[in-house]
Design a protein around this motif. Structure first.
Motif, PDB file in Angstrom:
ATOM      1  N   UNK A 161      37.459 102.580 -15.124  1.00 24.73           N
ATOM      2  CA  UNK A 161      36.925 101.410 -15.797  1.00 24.73           C
ATOM      3  C   UNK A 161      36.894 100.195 -14.888  1.00 24.73           C
ATOM      4  N   UNK A 162      37.933 100.014 -14.080  1.00 22.75           N
ATOM      5  CA  UNK A 162      37.981  98.862 -13.184  1.00 22.75           C
ATOM      6  C   UNK A 162      36.994  98.996 -12.034  1.00 22.75           C
ATOM      7  N   UNK A 163      36.776 100.220 -11.548  1.00 24.47           N
ATOM      8  CA  UNK A 163      35.745 100.423 -10.523  1.00 24.47           C
ATOM      9  C   UNK A 163      34.378 100.064 -11.086  1.00 24.47           C
ATOM     10  N   UNK A 164      34.076 100.550 -12.299  1.00 27.79           N
ATOM     11  CA  UNK A 164      32.788 100.241 -12.923  1.00 27.79           C
ATOM     12  C   UNK A 164      32.631  98.745 -13.118  1.00 27.79           C
TER      13      UNK A 164
ATOM     14  N   UNK B 113      35.542 104.255 -20.476  1.00 23.59           N
ATOM     15  CA  UNK B 113      36.555 104.948 -19.679  1.00 23.59           C
ATOM     16  C   UNK B 113      37.557 105.572 -20.647  1.00 23.59           C
ATOM     17  N   UNK B 114      37.042 106.493 -21.467  1.00 27.02           N
ATOM     18  CA  UNK B 114      37.854 107.241 -22.435  1.00 27.02           C
ATOM     19  C   UNK B 114      37.473 108.709 -22.302  1.00 27.02           C
ATOM     20  N   UNK B 115      38.269 109.589 -22.857  1.00 27.28           N
ATOM     21  CA  UNK B 115      37.935 111.012 -22.767  1.00 27.28           C
ATOM     22  C   UNK B 115      36.700 111.327 -23.602  1.00 27.28           C
TER      23      UNK B 115
ATOM     24  N   UNK C 272      34.964 107.788  -8.807  1.00 29.11           N
ATOM     25  CA  UNK C 272      33.589 108.284  -8.893  1.00 29.11           C
ATOM     26  C   UNK C 272      33.000 108.214 -10.298  1.00 29.11           C
ATOM     27  N   UNK C 273      33.714 108.654 -11.362  1.00 31.13           N
ATOM     28  CA  UNK C 273      33.085 108.565 -12.688  1.00 31.13           C
ATOM     29  C   UNK C 273      32.717 107.134 -13.070  1.00 31.13           C
ATOM     30  N   UNK C 274      33.603 106.186 -12.796  1.00 33.26           N
ATOM     31  CA  UNK C 274      33.297 104.795 -13.100  1.00 33.26           C
ATOM     32  C   UNK C 274      32.160 104.254 -12.267  1.00 33.26           C
ATOM     33  N   UNK C 275      32.153 104.604 -10.987  1.00 34.22           N
ATOM     34  CA  UNK C 275      31.079 104.159 -10.101  1.00 34.22           C
ATOM     35  C   UNK C 275      29.736 104.755 -10.522  1.00 34.22           C
ATOM     36  N   UNK C 276      29.740 106.042 -10.883  1.00 34.89           N
ATOM     37  CA  UNK C 276      28.500 106.685 -11.315  1.00 34.89           C
ATOM     38  C   UNK C 276      27.958 106.038 -12.589  1.00 34.89           C
TER      39      UNK C 276
END
Length: 546
Positions: A33-36, A302-304, A528-532
């Motif tokens: 979440x913070x990366x995003x 940023x949750x499951x 990566x997930x947050x960045x994507x």
């Protein structure tokens, strides 16, 4: 008190947010979440991060709750993926207070036949360690590392990119001739048992790779375990297993400071309970305290996946295939984490001259594979893989001089149908995780470490056991103690993550993106997930402007 409560009081819940709807709301202040949020803020977006817990960080937090003067990482500790990730590197977190620390050695494993297999940051030292256990294994390690350095950066690029990873795949193809061609491709597809069995004769070297694969829920005989074990092993060789000075919370603190310097905001103690959808688009989020926050451009979750699909977003707002897919969603196993404050460093038998920060305890390759088979059958293993983190050895700020802040974790089935580790007349673990279960699992882990380090239990001055329910209570994303956001098995990776056909951050709801470890490429503090997710939101915003 947590580290972040001391250094980041501004992240607590507060009123007085900027007037008007933010461009984006990020649900969850974990690393993804913070990366995003940082990436969106860098693009000039007004970003609000809402975190349900009292402090940010998700599974990247630390506190002094075990004993005064001892700092323990509540969840994750070592960050080779973070150190190697170009996504994290672009944040330049060192400018915001992050300092990486390294143990004298990276990873080690006591060899069943005596001595230690030790991975050092110098490949020649690693080779010498392995050759002492079995001549020839050192050169085999050097050759594997040579192949990795030729193709590894391209492989990481492909793994961390949105699916399909066109650029990373092309880079990997271009690097293959230098890495050994199709022989290296075969290596990437092998199980850790196959990979290590073909390349190494001694048990020590094999356990270094297979033990690293065991950080996830990958069966040593399963496809993909070789790649994951090699990935962590070779990254350990390349960048080490670094930790943030002062505790894992220092990494989160740097990310929050960077976000706030770019104009973003983090508000904690504000759980989101619903995402409002209108005409197929995410238009607002609703918090537990009754506030409706309109959103102009994007919501990044940023949750499951199970918390998002059918949870924050009703299945009525999603295609039927999503609901069918979520019924087949598979979690990774549960995790038990134990923290100790020790009066002395761990008294390992035949300790190496340079002590590794991370230690794998496994009796044999056969025993390691058997323990995963037992877990697959719902049984508590008789001799599970036990991981140990020596944090003061790695970062002297974690506890007073001459002491050790350390931890251990192991996997257990989510639903326990039997206990192969129960002693005659002793307590059999049921999965209720009451006091009896908790004391029993802690006693077994302590006894396992004592076998390799006589005097360990006598050095314990304080202990904290985090069972699966406790882990989930401290971080809602660790559902039932699952730390990977869903199994890392190949059947739920790439285009199949989290469900078939949803292998990208985009969802069926416009303006809503999944940016957690449930999304491709999965768990690990690499961002990566947050960045994507942020990348997809920015791309869609550009298309709408056109």
């Amino acid at each position: 008190m947590s580290f972040l409560e001391r250094v980041l009081p501004s992240t607590r819940s507060r009123s007085g947010a900027a007037a008007g709807a933010p461009d984006a709301v990020v649900i969850g202040a974990g690393p993804n979440g913070l990366v995003a949020a940082n990436r969106l803020a860098d693009a000039g977006w007004d970003v609000l991060v809402l975190e349900g817990q009292a402090v940010p960080g998700g599974a990247v937090r630390s506190d002094d709750g075990v004993a005064p003067g001892f700092v323990h990482d509540t969840f994750s500790s070592f960050y080779p993926l973070g150190a190697a990730s170009p996504i994290v590197a672009r944040l330049d977190l060192e400018r915001h207070g992050l300092v990486w620390q390294h143990a004298p050695a990276v990873v080690g494993s006591p060899d069943p036949d005596g001595g230690w297999a030790v991975l050092h940051r110098d490949v020649a030292d690693t080779a010498a360690s392995l050759d002492r256990l079995h001549p020839g294994d050192g050169q085999a390690w050097v050759e594997l590392y040579r192949q990795w350095t030729a193709a590894g950066p391209a492989v990481i690029d492909a793994l961390l990119s949105p699916f399909p990873p066109v650029r990373g795949a092309l880079r990997t193809l271009a690097a293959l001739p230098r890495a050994g061609g199709l022989d290296f491709v075969k290596t990437l597809l092998q199980s850790s048992v196959q990979l290590t069995g073909e390349r190494f004769a001694g048990t020590g070297a094999r356990l270094l790779i297979a033990g690293n694969a065991g950080h996830a829920d990958l069966h040593p005989n399963g496809m993909g375990s070789g790649l994951f074990g090699m990935l962590l092993g070779m990254l350990g060789q390349q960048v080490g297993f670094p930790v943030p000075r002062g505790g894992a919370g220092s990494l989160t603190a740097a990310m929050v400071r960077r976000l706030e310097s770019a104009g973003g905001r983090v508000e904690c103690g504000r759980p989101v309970i619903r995402i409002e959808v209108a005409d197929g688009r995410a238009v607002a989020v609703h918090t537990a305290d009754g506030e409706r926050i309109a959103v102009r451009r994007a919501v990044i979750a940023d949750v499951t996946a199970p918390q998002l699909y059918g949870g924050l977003v009703s299945f009525d707002d999603l295609p039927a295939r999503v609901e069918r897919g979520m019924r087949r969603f598979r979690w990774d196993p549960a995790t038990i984490k134990i923290d100790w404050a020790l009066s002395t460093p761990i008294p390992w038998r035949d300790a190496p001259d340079r002590m590794p920060g991370c230690v794998h305890l496994a009796s044999s390759m056969e025993g390691l594979a058997a323990s995963f088979t037992e877990m697959d059958g719902g049984l508590v293993p008789s001799d599970p893989l036990v991981l140990v983190g020596q944090m003061t050895t790695t970062d002297a700020t974690r506890s007073p001089a001459g002491t050790e802040a350390c931890w251990s974790y192991l996997h257990v089935p989510r639903r326990i149908g039997g206990d192969l580790g129960a002693r005659d007349g002793g307590h059999a673990i049921t999965g209720a995780w009451d006091e009896a279960d908790t004391e029993e699992i802690a006693a077994r882990v302590e006894a396992r470490i004592e076998r390799e380090a006589p005097g360990f239990t006598a050095s314990i001055t304080a202990r904290r056991v985090l069972t699966p329910p406790e882990l989930e209570q401290r971080n809602a994303n660790l559902v039932g103690g699952a730390i990977g956001g869903g199994t890392a098995d190949i059947s739920q990776q790439l285009v199949f993550r989290p469900v078939p056909g949803l292998g990208r951050a985009e969802t069926a709801v416009r303006g809503l993106y999944l940016g957690s470890s449930s999304a491709h490429p999965g768990g690990g503090v690499h961002g990566a997930p947050g960045n994507n997710a942020a990348r997809a939101a920015l791309a869609h915003a550009r298309l709408r402007r056109r």
